[in-house]
Design a protein around this motif. Structure first.
Motif, PDB file in Angstrom:
ATOM      1  N   VAL A 188       0.843  -1.208   0.000  1.00 46.48           N
ATOM      2  CA  VAL A 188       0.000   0.000   0.000  1.00 46.48           C
ATOM      3  C   VAL A 188       0.871   1.249   0.000  1.00 46.48           C
ATOM      4  CG1 VAL A 188      -1.833   1.243   1.210  1.00 46.48           C
ATOM      5  CG2 VAL A 188      -1.831  -1.247   1.220  1.00 46.48           C
ATOM      6  N   HIS A 189       1.960   1.228   0.767  1.00 47.73           N
ATOM      7  CA  HIS A 189       2.801   2.432   0.788  1.00 47.73           C
ATOM      8  C   HIS A 189       3.500   2.632  -0.557  1.00 47.73           C
ATOM      9  CE1 HIS A 189       5.353  -0.778   2.618  1.00 47.73           C
ATOM     10  NE2 HIS A 189       6.366  -0.190   2.036  1.00 47.73           N
ATOM     11  N   GLY A 190       3.811   1.542  -1.270  1.00 50.45           N
ATOM     12  CA  GLY A 190       4.360   1.687  -2.610  1.00 50.45           C
ATOM     13  C   GLY A 190       3.358   2.325  -3.558  1.00 50.45           C
ATOM     14  N   ALA A 191       2.099   1.910  -3.438  1.00 52.21           N
ATOM     15  CA  ALA A 191       1.039   2.486  -4.272  1.00 52.21           C
ATOM     16  C   ALA A 191       0.875   3.975  -3.983  1.00 52.21           C
ATOM     17  CB  ALA A 191      -0.275   1.745  -4.024  1.00 52.21           C
ATOM     18  N   LEU A 192       0.830   4.330  -2.700  1.00 53.91           N
ATOM     19  CA  LEU A 192       0.661   5.733  -2.311  1.00 53.91           C
ATOM     20  C   LEU A 192       1.813   6.590  -2.832  1.00 53.91           C
ATOM     21  CD1 LEU A 192      -0.810   7.972  -0.774  1.00 53.91           C
ATOM     22  CD2 LEU A 192       0.370   7.224   1.303  1.00 53.91           C
ATOM     23  N   LEU A 193       3.038   6.109  -2.628  1.00 53.13           N
ATOM     24  CA  LEU A 193       4.209   6.865  -3.081  1.00 53.13           C
ATOM     25  C   LEU A 193       4.206   7.041  -4.602  1.00 53.13           C
ATOM     26  CD1 LEU A 193       6.925   5.305  -0.751  1.00 53.13           C
ATOM     27  CD2 LEU A 193       6.239   7.716  -0.798  1.00 53.13           C
ATOM     28  N   SER A 194       3.721   6.045  -5.319  1.00 56.74           N
ATOM     29  CA  SER A 194       3.683   6.151  -6.783  1.00 56.74           C
ATOM     30  C   SER A 194       2.674   7.212  -7.221  1.00 56.74           C
ATOM     31  CB  SER A 194       3.349   4.795  -7.408  1.00 56.74           C
ATOM     32  OG  SER A 194       1.979   4.462  -7.241  1.00 56.74           O
TER      33      SER A 194
END
Length: 507
Positions: free
Chosen positions: A478-484
């Motif tokens: 989820v944090h990868g998605a948010l950062l993207s």
């Protein structure tokens, strides 16, 4: 001029998951007024999805904050919105570094209906986890002695098994069977059908953050709901299934009052939306399924090849509620050990008759005061996809028979069942991405590359790409998605930021 362009630019975000919400938030914060999110379904959140099993909150989708520490933007947002308990937010919890593999307190059950002793099983767990850590080191060394993680683990287990284990045949067989359970469990962690499909050389690309993984007491959707409340109330347009993104568009879009827009989005119901820029946040699984029709003109060959090469698999959950627990009070994870699986093989021979063998075990939902006596079973791969096609009664019957076999308790009966079905979700088409055999970080960079490509004479940044599969360190999270999502919003902010008295068009 730059400020006027910022306010007036029409920006559309496809997908109201956390990447899309995050992108919209950052754009609005930087003065973009004409931002809308097109969501195919009637709900927001994407693969963040909270459900209910009776009176209990359960996570159908994303489960944990992986690495809840200051470096994790999901953790920071959750703290800001007061969505976590005090223990999860404590300095002590943030300081724990588990390397991405939490050491749950386990119970082991075997297929002969026995509860297995820790002194027999713990050495196998330690042995296997050491090999798994080694498999993550090849990314930094540039070596790749085997094409896949699965092939490496199988060879090394055979080569490095301690000789003293072989002195007790029964214990040796149990430990080998335990290693096979752990190999199948890693399929769930990586979101793959088999670890033979996961690139050994790229396995270490994934980076972990410190902090003991934690959950949301009132559900993960509380985070996306809180983020949406900070946006204009009409920003999300629901039930807008995007059929095709037309870019380098030469005709006037709908209701554009004569203005020429480079992007026109065509929906399945015939509606069209014109834009200067579109940020696509759909899942890699969806892109794979619709790769030939989703963009017009189509993806450049290198982007298309990366979409095809990258891995995207299914990891499903099966929740079970019980009247009373059959596991120890301190137990956090239940392993199922098939005694006849003494050779490492993480796929089953006959999916229709043996799909349940891919189920590696259950996490115990804690604390009991919050969840009651609820287990979450994990199953990945094509066996998991087949499970989705069965009726709920069939799944309940098969899982009940499994537990009767492993516990030896003839009276054991789950009260309720709830399962996820991510493969057959038409807008997810699976769970999350992994770096497949033959892939590298370049493929993730290709996925994230905006269109048109650098060097083109066309208007820049027409089509941008976000989502967990486009983050080269935190893919599948989820944090990868948010950062993207933030990354693509910042790309547009930089494009419209004045530099030396002119409008920058940085890519």
């Amino acid at each position: 001029m730059a400020l006027r362009s910022t306010r007036d630019s029409q920006i559309l975000v496809i997908g109201c998951g956390i990447a899309g919400i995050g992108a919209a938030q950052k754009l609005i914060k930087h003065g973009f007024n004409n931002v809308h999110i097109l969501e195919a379904t009637a709900r927001s959140g994407g693969r963040v999805r909270t459900g209910r099993l009776g009176d209990n909150i359960v996570e159908i989708g994303a489960n944990w904050i992986h690495g809840p520490s200051k470096e994790n933007p999901v953790f920071s947002l959750a703290c800001n919105h007061q969505l976590l308990d005090e223990e999860s937010m404590s300095e002590e919890n943030q300081a724990v570094d588990i390397g991405g593999h939490p050491m749950f307190i386990p119970n082991w059950f075997s297929s002969s209906g026995r509860k297995l002793a820790p002194e027999t099983m713990a050495p196998a767990l330690e042995f296997y986890m050491n090999l798994l850590e080694r498999s993550q080191e090849f990314y930094s060394t540039g070596e790749e002695p085997f094409p896949s993680v699965g092939e490496f683990l199988k060879a090394e287990v055979k080569r490095l098994t301690p000789e003293e284990w072989k002195e007790d045949r029964e214990s040796f067989d149990l430990r080998m069977a335990m290693a096979n359970t752990l190999l199948k469990l890693e399929c769930c962690v990586s979101g793959t059908h088999t670890m033979d499909d996961v690139s050994l050389g790229a396995f270490g690309m994934y980076k972990t953050l410190p902090g003991l993984d934690c959950t949301f007491p009132r559900g993960y959707e509380g985070l996306t709901d809180s983020m949406l409340k900070e946006l204009p109330k009409d920003i999300v347009l629901y039930d807008k299934q995007v059929k095709c993104v037309h870019w380098n568009y030469s005709k006037n879009g709908t209701n554009t009052e004569g203005t020429s827009f480079p992007v026109v989005i065509e929906c399945s119901n015939g509606e069209t939306f014109a834009a200067d820029h579109v940020i696509i946040t759909v899942s890699l699984g969806y892109l794979k399924k619709h790769q030939s029709t989703f963009l017009s003109p189509s993806f450049p060959p290198h982007k298309l090849h990366s979409i095809q090469r990258m891995g995207f698999g299914t990891n499903n959950k099966i929740f079970l509620e019980f009247e009373k627990p059959f596991w120890d009070e301190d137990c956090e994870l239940i392993y199922l050990v098939w005694e006849d699986e003494t050779h490492l093989d993480d796929v089953v021979a006959d999916i229709k008759t043996s799909w349940i063998r891919k189920m590696t075990g259950f996490t115990v939902l804690k604390p009991t005061e919050r969840y009651g006596h609820v287990l979450c079973g994990w199953i990945a791969g094509r066996e998991s996809e087949y499970m989705e096609t069965l009726s709920e009664d069939e799944v309940l019957h098969t899982v009940t028979q499994l537990l009767l076999k492993f516990t030896g308790n003839p009276t054991l009966r789950p009260r309720k069942l709830l399962r996820s079905q991510w493969f057959h979700d038409p807008y997810s088409c699976g769970s999350y991405s992994y770096v497949a055999k033959g892939c590298s970080g370049r493929d993730i960079e290709n996925l994230a590359e905006p269109l048109p490509l650098k060097g083109s004479d066309s208007k820049p940044l027409q089509v941008l790409f976000a989502g967990e599969a486009t983050h080269n360190s935190y893919f599948s999270t989820v944090h990868g998605a948010l950062l993207s999502g933030w990354r693509e919003a910042e790309r547009l902010v930089a494009h419209y930021t004045p530099a030396s008295g002119s409008v920058s068009s940085k890519l």
